[in-house]
Structures are given as structure tokens and as C-alpha cells.
Design a protein around this motif. Structure first.
Motif, PDB file in Angstrom:
ATOM      1  N   VAL A 109     -62.374  45.570  42.303  1.00 16.08           N
ATOM      2  CA  VAL A 109     -62.891  46.133  43.767  1.00 16.08           C
ATOM      3  C   VAL A 109     -64.893  45.622  43.201  1.00 16.08           C
ATOM      4  N   GLY A 110     -64.760  46.102  42.138  1.00 12.37           N
ATOM      5  CA  GLY A 110     -66.105  45.967  41.844  1.00 12.37           C
ATOM      6  C   GLY A 110     -66.678  46.731  40.453  1.00 12.37           C
ATOM      7  N   PHE A 169     -71.989  45.862  45.969  1.00 16.88           N
ATOM      8  CA  PHE A 169     -70.231  45.643  45.411  1.00 16.88           C
ATOM      9  C   PHE A 169     -70.175  43.781  46.558  1.00 16.88           C
ATOM     10  N   THR A 170     -70.999  43.853  47.158  1.00 16.71           N
ATOM     11  CA  THR A 170     -71.313  42.555  48.803  1.00 16.71           C
ATOM     12  C   THR A 170     -71.894  41.670  47.740  1.00 16.71           C
ATOM     13  N   CYS A 199     -81.998  51.742  45.498  1.00 16.68           N
ATOM     14  CA  CYS A 199     -81.347  52.411  46.558  1.00 16.68           C
ATOM     15  C   CYS A 199     -79.256  52.393  46.154  1.00 16.68           C
ATOM     16  N   THR A 200     -78.862  53.336  46.374  1.00 17.50           N
ATOM     17  CA  THR A 200     -77.525  53.896  46.738  1.00 17.50           C
ATOM     18  C   THR A 200     -77.125  52.880  49.103  1.00 17.50           C
ATOM     19  N   GLU A 201     -75.490  52.199  48.497  1.00 15.29           N
ATOM     20  CA  GLU A 201     -75.082  52.345  50.173  1.00 15.29           C
ATOM     21  C   GLU A 201     -73.722  52.376  50.465  1.00 15.29           C
ATOM     22  N   VAL A 202     -73.242  52.308  51.161  1.00 19.27           N
ATOM     23  CA  VAL A 202     -72.053  52.569  51.403  1.00 19.27           C
ATOM     24  C   VAL A 202     -70.739  51.672  51.179  1.00 19.27           C
ATOM     25  N   PHE A 203     -70.225  51.344  50.955  1.00 16.82           N
ATOM     26  CA  PHE A 203     -69.164  50.434  51.385  1.00 16.82           C
ATOM     27  C   PHE A 203     -67.819  50.291  51.492  1.00 16.82           C
ATOM     28  N   LEU A 204     -67.064  50.044  52.199  1.00 22.83           N
ATOM     29  CA  LEU A 204     -65.707  49.755  52.986  1.00 22.83           C
ATOM     30  C   LEU A 204     -64.755  49.097  51.486  1.00 22.83           C
ATOM     31  N   TYR A 205     -64.241  49.286  51.000  1.00 23.50           N
ATOM     32  CA  TYR A 205     -62.813  48.256  50.627  1.00 23.50           C
ATOM     33  C   TYR A 205     -61.789  48.804  51.764  1.00 23.50           C
ATOM     34  N   SER A 233     -73.963  50.002  55.436  1.00 18.19           N
ATOM     35  CA  SER A 233     -75.532  50.467  55.458  1.00 18.19           C
ATOM     36  C   SER A 233     -76.299  49.735  54.815  1.00 18.19           C
ATOM     37  N   CYS A 234     -75.449  48.656  54.650  1.00 19.47           N
ATOM     38  CA  CYS A 234     -76.436  47.337  53.961  1.00 19.47           C
ATOM     39  C   CYS A 234     -77.210  46.819  55.507  1.00 19.47           C
ATOM     40  N   ALA A 235     -78.538  47.066  55.754  1.00 21.61           N
ATOM     41  CA  ALA A 235     -79.348  46.133  56.320  1.00 21.61           C
ATOM     42  C   ALA A 235     -80.359  44.584  56.061  1.00 21.61           C
ATOM     43  N   VAL A 236     -78.890  44.507  56.211  1.00 24.57           N
ATOM     44  CA  VAL A 236     -79.207  42.516  56.076  1.00 24.57           C
ATOM     45  C   VAL A 236     -79.877  42.103  56.567  1.00 24.57           C
ATOM     46  N   GLU A 237     -80.186  42.243  57.785  1.00 23.46           N
ATOM     47  CA  GLU A 237     -81.105  41.647  58.596  1.00 23.46           C
ATOM     48  C   GLU A 237     -82.676  41.826  59.136  1.00 23.46           C
ATOM     49  N   ASN A 238     -82.820  43.322  57.844  1.00 22.11           N
ATOM     50  CA  ASN A 238     -83.811  44.068  57.711  1.00 22.11           C
ATOM     51  C   ASN A 238     -84.186  44.869  56.099  1.00 22.11           C
ATOM     52  N   PRO A 239     -83.823  43.680  54.752  1.00 23.67           N
ATOM     53  CA  PRO A 239     -83.866  44.452  53.695  1.00 23.67           C
ATOM     54  C   PRO A 239     -84.732  45.320  53.491  1.00 23.67           C
ATOM     55  N   ALA A 240     -85.550  45.468  54.185  1.00 22.64           N
ATOM     56  CA  ALA A 240     -86.930  45.865  53.844  1.00 22.64           C
ATOM     57  C   ALA A 240     -87.440  47.725  54.378  1.00 22.64           C
ATOM     58  N   GLU A 241     -86.174  47.838  55.259  1.00 17.09           N
ATOM     59  CA  GLU A 241     -85.344  48.959  55.385  1.00 17.09           C
ATOM     60  C   GLU A 241     -84.747  49.752  54.699  1.00 17.09           C
ATOM     61  N   ASN A 242     -84.168  49.356  52.964  1.00 23.21           N
ATOM     62  CA  ASN A 242     -83.203  49.953  52.535  1.00 23.21           C
ATOM     63  C   ASN A 242     -83.601  51.014  51.916  1.00 23.21           C
ATOM     64  N   ARG A 243     -82.950  52.024  51.640  1.00 24.88           N
ATOM     65  CA  ARG A 243     -83.402  53.467  51.638  1.00 24.88           C
ATOM     66  C   ARG A 243     -81.542  54.330  51.129  1.00 24.88           C
ATOM     67  N   ASN A 244     -81.407  54.864  50.666  1.00 23.96           N
ATOM     68  CA  ASN A 244     -80.470  55.701  50.424  1.00 23.96           C
ATOM     69  C   ASN A 244     -79.544  55.788  51.205  1.00 23.96           C
ATOM     70  N   SER A 245     -78.114  55.780  51.289  1.00 22.99           N
ATOM     71  CA  SER A 245     -77.308  55.903  51.907  1.00 22.99           C
ATOM     72  C   SER A 245     -75.578  57.186  50.843  1.00 22.99           C
ATOM     73  N   ASP A 246     -75.542  57.582  51.743  1.00 22.52           N
ATOM     74  CA  ASP A 246     -74.175  58.447  51.596  1.00 22.52           C
ATOM     75  C   ASP A 246     -73.560  58.674  52.496  1.00 22.52           C
ATOM     76  N   LEU A 247     -72.313  59.329  52.182  1.00 23.95           N
ATOM     77  CA  LEU A 247     -70.808  59.996  53.146  1.00 23.95           C
ATOM     78  C   LEU A 247     -71.216  61.659  53.005  1.00 23.95           C
ATOM     79  N   LEU A 248     -70.756  61.895  52.266  1.00 24.81           N
ATOM     80  CA  LEU A 248     -70.429  63.238  51.518  1.00 24.81           C
ATOM     81  C   LEU A 248     -71.599  64.352  51.545  1.00 24.81           C
TER      82      LEU A 248
END
Length: 719
Positions: free
Chosen positions: A384-385, A416-417, A439-445, A456-471
Motif C-alpha cells: 500500500v505504501g 501514500f499518493t 503534515c499528517t494526512e488522511v488516506f483511504l485504501y 484530506s489533501c488540499a490538491v487545489e490549494n496546497p498552501a492550506e496544508n495542515r495536520n489531519s487525522d481521524l480519531l
């Protein structure tokens, strides 16, 4: 107010303007689950928040006592249940020490429907219990009645079962009629004193697990299967309670074979070698990593070589056929002499798939060294990665699996992407192993399609990168992990990134992602963070933590538990504002706060918020009436329900062991629905020969409130 000690900020102090309820997106309305008066306490994000599948009840922990609960230095557990009048609150913990003080969080396990709790207390709450000792109880959360399970003369039993420290109550069936735990206390006359022994409780009766097949007791004691594993929901007990997986404690020696206790009567060795030249009757050392729901498939790790083309590592055993499969064959990288497993993360309910982390080069584009994530499904191994960090990396607490086993969602600082997940404002995180600036991102496999996406990846606006998580929580009771991903691939998570235009607060907010589109669950306007907590199985209810005042009855700035509910909204939570003194005529009637509005579309995607329309909640409706009946006893796996309604509407049938059934009622009439057992139910009926099911019949209508009845049917295996 902040939870600095938890490394989580929940001090959301923004309020709905003028007390008017806030607007939720996607046809949702906000409902306040925790009570307005919490005696100055806040809802704790660190511990298990667990809802029923339907979302009409949820258990949560608080930093202190309220609603008549015993005072606690470590908080306590509560169950909230929803009705048309609002969300109730029921303190469920047992008192400790004296009736006013408890020494720790004593609730250890919750049933799937939250109707039962296993808990301990130093108080003698029932005859046979020991005052000041260790007492284990099973509590009926609907009546408050308790059943004494076991007692010990000192507090060791209680201290060993504290969930935050030792995790020694480790397995249970969904209804808590059967559960297992470990303790050094001698609770059975055959158990070895001052030794870790494994026990199981079946319908209130205690019995010893660590016995040989001839009934003799291993003097070295016993250890439940999941004690030494990181696997989430590892299922050391099968869904029907017939199979329990255990081994000898590591303290008893280097060799710790894996066994299965069947029906409390037989012990079957599982970690047997199928390597040519080995004695097939001698069990080898092994660590249990997980099992299918029915207990027919088990995964375990071993440093011994158990098959011919072997290098140790992870194995899959089909107990019914005896087929042993080596999951982790090496590919000949220099320095790879034996397979190493850092973590086994999940085993799917059907046992077809296992997700694990290894530093070895085992498949695809993997390289030796980093913590590589793999998925093994139906005989095929997929790379997976790679996670960031060292051996302890691998999703941290932020990882979840959809019930059908198709979707694995996880947080990672590894890309992972291929997305550039860097930003100078992102800080290092212990659980993810990322340095400052990553930054931490949320991935779906998707295990069926073998595809990774990044919600969670701000592909169209990478300047907005910040940490993302689930629980937010480090799950401490029940082994429950929040439903962060559903069978349809929907993901719920927390992100500090601005992923939609309406997210304007620059803080962490709760999002839903589906088919490439992000939608706000929280408002995106609070002054501090909001955190995802839990979701119902169908995603109708999304529970989250915030200090923002989203309904009229929320009058403090403490963190509360809210439900963003599709089709929800409670008029009782938005009281009438009293008229001012000295008023005259119509001015004395007061002002009714509007009910939460339910926009049909909101905050979708990065292209804009769309055309929002809104409507207020309908007037209070009369309760619809529904009646249902069926034969009390049938043979086979199908029965027929007759449902009578008083108006047109929708009929839904659900229940444990049952496939969901639905029918549209076009008018007031009687309707017949064929209800079938699901795969788990069919397997349970096949093994037991007889199975009693409770069919929950729910009728909803546009002209009346929902009504529910339960029909009990006993099903017998065909001759």
C-alpha cells in the motif's frame, strides 16, 4: 479552556449568534448530546466514544461527575439515549471507595447496543461481594441492576482490570453474555495462585480457560490471545462465544504456543508446523493477531518456520480445513533473513483480509527498512505504501476499517499518493513520527480495487496544508474504534486544512468525504478546534466534540458532544426566550428561537458552497403506529413478518444476525416482508441448531413520528 495534557485543544468558545441554532450541512441539524449542566466538567476526547449502530444511543466519558454520578478523580462514563424530547443522560459507573468517590474509571466493556456494561468496584454492592476488595459486576444499563461475576479479597483484581493500564479484559461477544479477562487473582479453585490466568464468563458463570484438552490446568497460567498485539478488534472470542484463543504467558517461558478453547470443553493446538521433517503434533511459539468473527480463520505470528518455503512472520490458518498459509515470504533482499512484523492492524470479519506493517520487502514497490503497509487478501499480497517514522509508526491511534472490510482509512505523515504534504506550520507528532514541517494526512485504501486516495489533501490549494487525522480518543474500553469509514467509502475525519470555502476559522474542523467531495460537519466558524468522535453505521449521525454553542440550551463554553443528524433537530433544545419585564400585550409572549434549519446542500467541494436552500423543522407530529407479528418458531433461515401501518410511509427491519429488509407502505394497510439471516446468523444457526433473533421493525412517515416494535422469532436448523 484547553486539554494541553492531551495535546488536543477543545476550547471552542464561539457561540451561535444571538442564541440562534447554527446551520448544519447536508440536510443535517445539530443536537446537543451531553447535558447543558455538566457541573463545570467537559467531555473527554481521549477515551472511548461508542454509539450503537443506529446512532440513537452513545457512551462517552467526562472529566468529572454530573447528573448524580459518583465524584471521580478520573472522570466517568455516561450513556445518552435519544427520544423525541431530547437526549437523556445516565451515569453507568459503579461507586468506588465510598459512595461519593471512585478511584478510577471502572467501566471495562460495553455491549454493542450499550445495554450492558462489565465494571469493577471496591464496594460490596451485592451479597457475596467483598467490601474494600476487587469485585467484578455485569450491569444492565436499562434497569441499573447488577450481577456479581467474581470477587477477590484485595484490590488487585480491580487494579489489574483498569483499562488504561493493563487491558486485561480483552474479549466479549456483542451482547456481553460471554466475555474473557485475565488476572493473577485465583478466582477458580483449579487456577494456579499468583499466576496470570485466563477466565471466561458465560451467562454469569465463571470458568477457567487455560486447560489442556484432558482438563488439566497449565501451572504456568494462561494469556488471552490479544494481550500482546496491536490489532484492533482482534476478536479473541468468536461472535457466538464458542471459540476463545489463548496461550501461555510470556513470563512462563520462551515457548508460548497458541491454542483454541472450544465450548469450554476442548483445547485445540493451532500453531502446529506443516514443514516437512517437523513433528506435526508439537505446537510452536506463536502470538495471536486476530480472527474472523466466527473464529474459523486465525492469523498469528511466529519466529519459527512452519511451512516448507518459509521465513517466519505472519501466518493464516483455516481451522476448518487445516490449511496453513505463510503470508510473508521474503523476496531475497540482502539482510532480510526472516520476516519481521511490526504490527498487525486489522483482520476483516470474514477473515479474508489482513492489514499489517513490516520493514521487509514483500511485494510491489516496497523497499526494506521503512514501516511498510501491506494488505493480504484472498491469497494476494499488496504493497500500500510506507508510513513515516520508525517501528512504532503505522497510523497511531488514527486507523479504522469499514465493517465490510473493503476500506482502510488511516492517518500518516508518509505520502501514500505522492502529494506534497509539507507546510512550515505543521508540528511533529509522536504517533505519526513526522518531523516539524511535515503534515499528517488522511488516506483511504480500497482493498478490493487496490487504490489509495487522500480525502484530506488540499490538491487545489496546497498552501492550506495542515495536520489531519481521524480519531481523538485512545480507545480504553470495549476495544471499540470509532466508525470513521463506512461500507460505502464515506470517511469522517478532523482537519486543520481549509477544504471548503465555508471553513473560515483557521482551526481544526470535522469533515465528511465521499466520492472525492468534502463536506463540513462542524460549522467551520468556531474559535477553537472541533473533533470527530463517532458515527452511526449508516452515517445518519455524526458525533463530534466542540465548545461552540450550536443550540439554544448550550449556555457554557465547555466542550460538549454534539450529533450532526440527518433529518434531526430537537425543538426542546431551543427554548423560548422570556419576555422583558414591563411588557404589554403581544410583547409579553416572548420570542421562540427557530429550530435548526436543514439546508439541502452545503459547503461541498472546493468549487463553492452551491445553492443553499433551507427550511425549518416541521411542527411536532403525532407518533405513528405500527404492529408486527410473525410465527414464534420457524425452521430454516427465512421467516415472514406481517407489518400493519396506520398511514403511508417506510418500513425497515433490522437486527443482530439479520439482513436488513425494507418496504414502502403506500397506504394504511398490512404488508408482508421476508426476513433472512445474514452470514453470521446462518453460521451461528448451523453450529447451535437453534437461534433466537429480535427483529426491530421501524416505521417512518412524513405525517407522523417514527414508531418501533420488536418481534422475537426462534429459528431452528432444518432436519
Amino acid at each position: 479552556m484547553s486539554f494541553a495534557a492531551c495535546a488536543v485543544s477543545l476550547a471552542v468558545v464561539a457561540s451561535a449568534v444571538g442564541g440562534v441554532p447554527a446551520v448544519a450541512a447536508e440536510g443535517r441539524a445539530y443536537e446537543m448530546v451531553s447535558p447543558p449542566d455538566k457541573s463545570g466538567n467537559t467531555i473527554d476526547p481521549r477515551l472511548t466514544i461508542q454509539s450503537t449502530e443506529g446512532g440513537d444511543a452513545v457512551a462517552y466519558s467526562a472529566s468529572g461527575a454530573f447528573a448524580g454520578a459518583a465524584t471521580s478523580i478520573n472522570g466517568g462514563y455516561y450513556i445518552a439515549r435519544r427520544s423525541d424530547q431530547g437526549w437523556s443522560v445516565d451515569p453507568i459507573d459503579a461507586p468506588q471507595g465510598n459512595r461519593d468517590v471512585q478511584i478510577a474509571t471502572p467501566s471495562l466493556f460495553l455491549s454493542d447496543d450499550l445495554s450492558w456494561t462489565v465494571q469493577f468496584s471496591t464496594r460490596a454492592l451485592l451479597p457475596g461481594a467483598v467490601e474494600g476488595g476487587g469485585n467484578l459486576y455485569r450491569r444492565d444499563n436499562l434497569t441499573g441492576a447488577r450481577q456479581l461475576i467474581a470477587s477477590a479479597g484485595d484490590k488487585t483484581l480491580a487494579s489489574e482490570l483498569v483499562p488504561v493500564s493493563t487491558r486485561r479484559l480483552l474479549g466479549a461477544t456483542g451482547d456481553l453474555s460471554h466475555f474473557a479477562f485475565m488476572t493473577t487473582q485465583q478466582l477458580h479453585p483449579d487456577a494456579t495462585p499468583v499466576t496470570l490466568n485466563a477466565y471466561e464468563v458465560v451467562d454469569g458463570s465463571l470458568r477457567l480457560i487455560n486447560r489442556a484438552d484432558d482438563g488439566s490446568v497449565d501451572p504456568g497460567g494462561g494469556e488471552l490471545g490479544s494481550y500482546s498485539t496491536d490489532t484492533r478488534d482482534s476478536r479473541p472470542i468468536s461472535a457466538d462465544g464458542r471459540r476463545v484463543f489463548f496461550g501461555a504467558p510470556y513470563s512462563a517461558g520462551d515457548a508460548a504456543p497458541l491454542y483454541m478453547r472450544l465450548d469450554g470443553a476442548r483445547t485445540i493446538p493451532l500453531s502446529l508446523s506443516q514443514r516437512r521433517g517437523d513433528d506435526p503434533a508439537i505446537p510452536h511459539q506463536a502470538t495471536f493477531n486476530g480472527a474472523s468473527a466466527d473464529g474459523s480463520v486465525v492469523y498469528f505470528t511466529s519466529s519459527d518456520f512452519l511451512t516448507d518455503d518459509d521465513s517466519g512472520g505472519l501466518y493464516r490458518l483455516d481451522i476448518e480445513t487445516g490449511q496453513l498459509t505463510h503470508v510473508t515470504p521474503l523476496r531475497g533482499d540482502p539482510g532480510d533473513f526472516s520476516a519481521v512484523i511490526y504490527k498487525v492492524l486489522y483482520v476483516t470479519r470474514d477473515g479474508s483480509t489482513v492489514f499489517f506493517v513490516s520493514p521487509n520487502n514483500l511485494a510491489g514497490a516496497a523497499t526494506s527498512g521503512p514501516p511498510n503497509l501491506y494488505a493480504y487478501r484472498d491469497g494476494e499480497l499488496d504493497y500500500v505504501g510506507a508510513f513515516a517514522g520508525g517501528p512504532e509508526a503505522g497510523g497511531g491511534p488514527t486507523i479504522a476499517l469499514s465493517p465490510n472490510g473493503r476500506f482502510l482509512v488511516f492517518g500518516s505523515a508518509g505520502s501514500f499518493t505522492g502529494y506534497d504534504n509539507t507546510h512550515p506550520e505543521c508540528r511533529a507528532n509522536l504517533y505519526f513520527g513526522n518531523p516539524d514541517g511535515t503534515c499528517t494526512e488522511v488516506f483511504l485504501y480500497d482493498a478490493w480495487r487496490k487504490v489509495v486516495t487522500c480525502p484530506s489533501c488540499a490538491v487545489e490549494n496546497p498552501a492550506e496544508n495542515r495536520n489531519s487525522d481521524l480519531l481523538p480518543q485512545l480507545s480504553s474500553i470495549s476495544g471499540h474504534v470509532s466508525r470513521a469509514v463506512l461500507d460505502d467509502g464515506r470517511v469522517f475525519y478532523t482537519s486543520g486544512e481549509k477544504l471548503v470555502p465555508d471553513d473560515v476559522n483557521g482551526r481544526r474542523d470535522v469533515y465528511q468525504w465521499q466520492d472525492g467531495t468534502n463536506t463540513l460537519i462542524s460549522t467551520g466558524r468556531s474559535r477553537e478546534d472541533s473533533l470527530f468522535a463517532e458515527a452511526s453505521a449508516d452515517g445518519r449521525d455524526v458525533f463530534f466534540l466542540t465548545s461552540e454553542r450550536l443550540v439554544g440550551q448550550d449556555v457554557d463554553d465547555e466542550a460538549d458532544l454534539y450529533d450532526a443528524r440527518q433529518g434531526g433537530g430537537l425543538l426542546s433544545q431551543n427554548p423560548v426566550v422570556p419576555a422583558a419585564r414591563g411588557c404589554e400585550g403581544d410583547g409579553c409572549q416572548g420570542t421562540a428561537l427557530p429550530a435548526p434549519v436543514l439546508p439541502t446542500v452545503g459547503s461541498l467541494g472546493l468549487s463553492g458552497s452551491g445553492n443553499e436552500t433551507s427550511s425549518t423543522l416541521p411542527r411536532a407530529r403525532r407518533r405513528g403506529r405500527v404492529r408486527a407479528s410473525a410465527k414464534r418458531a420457524v425452521r430454516g433461515t427465512v421467516f415472514t413478518l406481517t407489518v400493519k401501518t396506520t398511514s403511508k410511509g417506510r418500513i425497515a427491519v433490522s437486527g443482530k444476525y439479520l439482513r436488513s429488509a425494507r418496504k414502502v407502505a403506500s397506504k394504511s394497510s398490512a404488508y408482508r416482508l421476508r426476513v433472512r439471516l445474514n452470514d453470521e446468523g446462518i453460521g451461528t444457526l448451523r453450529r447451535r441448531g437453534r437461534l433466537t433473533v429480535n427483529a426491530k421493525v421501524r416505521f417512518t412517515s412524513d405525517v407522523s413520528q417514527a414508531s418501533t416494535v420488536v418481534v422475537r422469532v426462534t429459528m431452528a436448523r432444518r432436519r
